[in-house]
Design an enzyme around this catalytic site. Structure first.
Site, PDB file in Angstrom:
ATOM      1  CD  GLU A 170       1.669 -59.616 -42.078  1.00 45.79           C
ATOM      2  OE1 GLU A 170       1.725 -58.236 -41.726  1.00 45.79           O
ATOM      3  OE2 GLU A 170       2.216 -60.051 -41.389  1.00 45.79           O
ATOM      4  CD  GLU A 221       6.130 -57.516 -39.826  1.00 49.89           C
ATOM      5  OE1 GLU A 221       6.133 -56.763 -38.820  1.00 49.89           O
ATOM      6  OE2 GLU A 221       5.691 -57.042 -40.924  1.00 49.89           O
TER       7      GLU A 221
HETATM    8  C1  GAL Z   1       2.781 -56.582 -39.581  1.00 44.07           C
HETATM    9  C2  GAL Z   1       2.805 -57.800 -38.600  1.00 44.07           C
HETATM   10  C3  GAL Z   1       1.343 -58.224 -38.608  1.00 44.07           C
HETATM   11  C4  GAL Z   1       0.438 -56.844 -38.303  1.00 44.07           C
HETATM   12  C5  GAL Z   1       0.645 -55.846 -39.361  1.00 44.07           C
HETATM   13  C6  GAL Z   1      -0.237 -54.541 -39.288  1.00 44.07           C
HETATM   14  O1  GAL Z   1       3.978 -55.608 -39.527  1.00 44.07           O
HETATM   15  O2  GAL Z   1       3.359 -58.767 -39.361  1.00 44.07           O
HETATM   16  O3  GAL Z   1       1.223 -58.985 -37.497  1.00 44.07           O
HETATM   17  O4  GAL Z   1       0.581 -56.430 -37.096  1.00 44.07           O
HETATM   18  O5  GAL Z   1       1.804 -55.466 -39.514  1.00 44.07           O
HETATM   19  O6  GAL Z   1       0.142 -53.781 -40.258  1.00 44.07           O
END
Ligand code: GAL
Length: 672
Positions: A309, A149
């Protein structure tokens, strides 16, 4: 597709469990049970991969990758630059970011690095090279995941240290060559801001120059370039011993970085999607925003993307964090596939016992193992993804409408001082996207630099800034038969944020002459009648005149500009332009676009008007698959759809189909 399978899995952090052999063994068994075929390793593992400067420990990682491979689970391998080990920040404090207030951050957190620092770049390159040498040809590894990110978590995502200031000055010199040119572009005679030495230039700061639009716009461009360069350097490093494709995880409408630029150095676009489901009973605004995020990612390369994710349950970082209601996990996962994803990946596989994310949803909770509801629902997604594999293989989304969404316009339009200070570009854009979504017609998002000719409708809400060459392209697009919709506060400034003088660059194409822009107080209600219904004019109303060749479709009904056009249509070449002079609500846009869809020969995939909360998206290749999704709290019945076959079960639906709450079906047309 980067793999033969639809990827299903997510972030896996075995380094948090190395002493627990039983847990590591259980991980593999349960991954198989949940239909996990791909995990992302190493995102924040730097301190466990290089515990001391120049001392590498890859034993644990090698063991995990081998075990995963034996079990036919693929690996996306991350470079660990997203979080820095303490030995690094202790020895080289210059690697930490300096905030806008010119204070250097303290060690800790993540995404806390200066992307200009030569030390940081050197240290990252070293660990990346080692990882590439060791794992770059491992048969389990399918993709590089650069950092995490980029630009996230801190202030404006930028570092303001002296090295970044110097890099900014060098970037400006390269762009403008002379201070005279820069002073002109930024209109620096205003408030005596003329620079006489490059060293006088500083990044924007709340306690310094925060009002120079040209400076702020160029700073944002520079930050994107510098971050892209940092990313490119990591790509170079991992590619030294490996030919694998690369990605980095994006974050939907993320203002700090221009993803249209950053994606150009990647092979695959991927992103992290965390919609706020169940914030209210009406899930539509959330579903629309999530769909828009997917569509945007897909539109960048006009290829399937990866959902890198998502949460299988809840997040932990909002004020309140609902768990997904039964069905929503399947529906939101299918939504990603419907809009062009070739994966459903999670953050994360197993909940950690401690630290900041211990209450963030994960496939495996602290308790109850595979008996937990979340685990079961994830397993159902795994099963479904593997069964639809052959159906979606080789398919892509090819919408015939596009919305202009451009980062530079975003930066500029929300920084203008006037006509209102609370302009929200993303919300304006989403109003238009929502209408497409409700009609069951997906749309692409394009930047001003994209090509437009494949689209029947191109709409450009609040397109304030016109990049060099854009007006020419739009002119040609309409001349050749395109349908162009644009709105109030469009075509105002060039790409250095200098206002156009004389005429709007597309005045003859649009058929309107912009005169004034009014942003009155709430008492000054205004409206316009469109096809027999009165709609409220919004908080910003442009006052313009229509050329003789334009058709006025609606006019303001109050105030001194009663009778002035609010909505116009203008033929140009073989095409048409529509101009919406007033901010409006989706109530008007729904009716407006419905007309336009039929005039442009666009048909919703099911050929019916969909109830609120239901939408469709289409992936096509050898066959066409229509995904029908129900985001309502209740079951719905769609009538009058003609004959469709359920691509998964083979059931045939004649004229009607039942959709359970929070569900998705995949349909194909029957031969008849
Ligand atoms: C994302 C991040 C992850 C985790 C996740 C939690 O932004 O890449 O490592 O922190 O959020 O929602």
């Amino acid at each position: 597709m980067i793999d033969k399978k639809i990827l299903h899995g997510g972030d896996y952090n075995p380094e948090q469990w190395l002493e627990c052999k039983d847990i590591l063994e259980e991980d593999i068994l349960l991954m198989k049970e949940a239909g996990i075929n791909c995990v992302t390793l190493g995102v924040f593992s730097w301190s466990m991969l290089e515990p001391e400067e120049g001392v590498y420990d890859f034993v644990w990682l090698a063991e995990r990758i081998d075990r995963l491979h034996e079990n036919d689970i693929r690996v996306i391998l991350a470079t660990p630059s997203g979080a820095m080990p303490h030995w690094l920040t202790q020895k080289y404090p210059e690697v930490m970011q300096v905030q806008e207030n010119e204070r250097r951050n303290l060690p800790g957190r993540r995404h806390n690095f200066c992307y200009t620092s030569p030390v940081m770049r050197k240290k990252v390159r070293r660990i990346d090279l080692e990882l590439s040498k060791r794992f770059g040809k491992h048969p389990a590894v399918i993709l590089w995941h650069i950092s995490n990110e980029l630009g996230g978590n801190w202030g404006d995502g930028a570092c303001h240290c002296e090295q970044c200031q110097n890099a900014f000055r060098a970037w400006l010199r390269e762009k403008y060559h002379t201070l005279e040119a820069l002073n002109h572009a930024w209109w620096n005679r205003f408030w005596s801001h003329v620079y006489t030495d490059w060293e006088q230039i500083h990044s924007p700061a709340p306690h310094g120059e925060a009002l120079s639009h040209g400076l702020k716009l160029d700073w944002k461009r520079f930050v994107t370039e510098q971050m892209t360069d940092f990313c490119r350097q990591e790509i170079d490093a991992v590619r030294t011993y490996s030919d694998l494709p690369v990605t980095t995880n994006f974050m939907e409408f993320f203002k700090n970085l221009n993803y249209h630029r950053l994606h150009q150095c990647l092979d695959v676009v991927s992103w992290d999607s965390y919609p706020q489901w169940h914030a209210a009973k009406d899930e539509v605004p959330v579903a629309v925003r999530a769909a828009a995020g997917h569509s945007m990612m897909r539109s960048m390369k006009k290829q399937p993307f990866l959902l890198m994710e998502s949460t299988p349950s809840c997040v932990n970082w909002r004020m309140f964090n609902p768990v997904k209601r039964p069905g929503m996990h399947m529906l939101s996962s299918m939504q990603a596939i419907a809009h062009g994803s070739d994966s459903v990946q999670y953050f994360q596989w197993r909940k950690g016992r401690g630290a900041y994310e211990k209450f963030h949803g994960a496939v495996l909770d602290h308790k109850n193992g595979s008996a937990a509801r979340t685990f079961r629902e994830v397993s159902e997604v795994g099963e479904r993804l593997s069964s639809i594999q052959s159906l979606i293989e080789g398919t892509v989304n090819r919408p015939v409408a596009a919305i202009v969404f451009d980062w530079e316009n975003w930066w500029a339009v929300e920084d203008v001082s006037g006509p209102r200070l609370d302009l929200d570009y993303v919300s304006e854009v989403l109003k238009h996207y929502q209408v497409f979504w409700e009609a069951g017609m997906d749309a692409d998002f394009v930047s001003m630099e994209d090509r437009f000719e494949q689209y029947k409708i191109l709409c450009a809400p609040v397109n304030y800034l016109y990049k060099e060459g854009y007006a020419r392209k739009v002119r040609k697009y309409v001349e050749d038969g395109g349908c162009y919709v644009t709105t109030w506060f469009s075509g105002v400034a060039d790409d250095t944020d200098l206002c156009f003088t004389g005429h709007h660059p597309l005045e003859d194409v649009l058929g309107v002459v912009q005169e004034e822009i009014d942003a009155p107080g709430e008492d000054f209600e205004n409206g316009f009648i469109y096809q027999g219904t009165r709609y409220l004019a919004g908080r910003i109303r442009e006052i313009c005149g229509a050329k003789d060749t334009a058709e006025v479709l609606a006019s303001y009904d109050s105030d001194f500009y009663a009778g002035c056009p609010a909505v116009t249509k203008h033929p140009f070449g073989k095409g048409y332009c529509y101009y919406i002079a007033s901010e409006t609500g989706t109530d008007f846009l729904r009716v407006f676009y419905r007309e336009l869809f039929s005039a442009s020969g666009l048909h919703a995939p099911l050929g019916i008007e969909l109830p609120y909360g239901v939408t469709t998206a289409v992936r096509s290749g050898a066959r066409e698959i229509v995904f029908v999704m129900n985001f309502c709290q209740e079951d719905v019945c769609l009538e009058g759809i003609g004959s469709f076959k359920d691509a998964e079960t083979g059931d045939v639906y004649k004229d009607r189909i039942m959709l359970e709450r929070f569900s998705c079906k995949m349909l194909c047309r029957t031969e008849a």
